[in-house]
Design an enzyme around this catalytic site. Structure first.
Site, PDB file in Angstrom:
ATOM      1  N   SER A 265       0.858  -1.181   0.000  1.00  0.00           N
ATOM      2  CA  SER A 265       0.000   0.000   0.000  1.00  0.00           C
ATOM      3  C   SER A 265       0.895   1.232   0.000  1.00  0.00           C
ATOM      4  O   SER A 265       1.761   1.377   0.863  1.00  0.00           O
ATOM      5  CB  SER A 265      -0.900   0.003   1.242  1.00  0.00           C
TER       6      SER A 265
ATOM      7  N   LYS B 295      -9.550  -7.657   8.287  1.00  0.00           N
ATOM      8  CA  LYS B 295      -8.558  -7.136   9.212  1.00  0.00           C
ATOM      9  C   LYS B 295      -8.868  -7.675  10.604  1.00  0.00           C
ATOM     10  O   LYS B 295      -9.980  -7.502  11.105  1.00  0.00           O
ATOM     11  CB  LYS B 295      -8.564  -5.602   9.216  1.00  0.00           C
TER      12      LYS B 295
END
Length: 369
Positions: free
Chosen positions: A136, A263
């Site tokens: 990311s 997550k």
């Protein structure tokens, strides 16, 4: 499981580079390292992932401490458990606060795997010897700087690149990236920056053949995402609005997305993450493991989770050196040619670097169970 005591180490860690999103910039990360010890002196470790301010969810570092200290640890003291699967039900009397719950629950899973003298990966049903890794990349000051960052990521072998976008910092940016990298596995993360009023802009994303657009609409929305998914070809990935198994079940019913980002902190731990993984496998939704700028312990738990068989897209679990000058585990998490090797020693497979912990630690508390 013969739990004896829990120690909370509060750490303040500085990222190597500021991380920019549509919400703002992050440079320093406060973390609680959770150390759960049994009667025989074995230790299991977890980590909080909440930020110092409530920009991602309502949780913060301080609310995590409050909930762990005043509610969750007392529950563990009052109700002995035999298996980590029991923790989610025990904690269910406390509403939400998933990141606080996950920090303790994952530490208990690590301890349980060590008690069984097996890897955490094996204990939760993981089957992979290595996992694919994406990266990311936060917002950069110029498109040239972004292109350079992507070149560097590809040279390191990362399997896909995720870019942060927001209104006014989206279509032209992606167009420039696509011109330089026409075959790059590319996804965009909007962090809830758009509404359905931006439909015309979001439809333009189809031009770029993205792997997915992550959480383009409101952080707690499932309904409007279903409307958007009908209007665009780009697969929608839900992130912030997936906090539980039932959220995924509702998203499947409404056809709100094609991809789920799991997550651990957001869904409350490994037990719920495994349930979501299994549901997505049953219904054919792709799955990957997102990152929360974790230090080494949280990163190790993500590796174990990503070794479950239906994690079929590269996750955000970059190596330790990508984020930290000095991580809190040994050995460090290393990415080699776009892969992380799943450790084969018991528990999370990494030792705590106590010298590093001491250098970052600002406070600690110990509670007898």
């Amino acid at each position: 499981m013969n739990l004896h005591q829990i120690t909370l180490h509060k750490l303040s860690m500085r990222l190597k580079h500021p991380f920019h999103t549509s919400f703002g910039t992050i440079q320093d990360k406060e973390v609680f390292l959770i150390d759960v010890m049994d009667m025989d002196g074995r230790h299991g470790f977890g980590e909080t992932v909440a930020f110092s301010s409530p920009w991602y969810t309502e949780e913060t570092v301080e609310t995590n401490f409050h909930v762990m200290r005043d509610f969750l640890i007392p529950l563990l003291r009052e109700h002995p458990i035999a298996h980590p699967d029991e923790v989610a039900a025990l904690f269910s009397v406390i509403r939400r606060n998933s990141m606080a719950k996950a920090a303790l629950e994952t530490a208990i899973w690590d301890l349980y795997a060590k008690q069984k003298e097996q890897t955490l990966t094996t204990t939760i049903g993981g089957t992979k010897a290595q996992i694919d890794v994406g990266i990311s990349i936060g917002m950069q000051s110029t498109s040239e700087a972004l292109i350079d960052k992507i070149h560097a990521a590809l040279e390191q072998g990362f399997k896909r690149v995720k870019l942060k976008i927001k209104p006014g910092h989206d279509i032209e940016l992606l167009r420039q990236v696509r011109q330089h990298f026409p075959e790059l596995p590319l996804m965009a993360d909007a962090n809830s920056a758009y509404t359905l009023r931006d439909l015309a802009t979001l439809k333009q994303l189809d031009e770029f053949k993205l792997m997915m657009i992550e959480q383009p609409l409101a952080h707690d929305d499932i309904v409007d995402h279903a409307t958007l998914q009908r209007e665009i070809n780009t697969p929608i990935c839900l992130d912030e609005s997936i906090c539980s198994y039932d959220d995924v079940r509702h998203a499947i019913t409404l056809n709100s997305c094609q991809v789920i980002n799991i997550k651990l902190g957001r869904v409350g731990g490994l037990y719920e993450a495994k349930r979501i993984h299994d549901l997505c496998a049953e219904h054919g939704l792709s799955v990957w493991c997102g990152g929360m700028l974790e230090a080494g312990v949280g990163r190790a738990h993500n590796i174990a989770l990503s070794a479950l068989p239906h994690f079929n897209l590269p996750g955000d679990t970059a190596g330790s050196s990508h984020y930290w000058e000095q991580d809190i585990i040994s050995p460090k998490v290393i990415v080699h040619n776009g892969y992380i090797t799943v450790p084969q020693t018991s528990g999370i497979g990494y030792e705590i670097d106590w010298d590093a912990v001491k250098s970052y630690r600002t406070a600690q508390w110990t509670y007898t169970i």
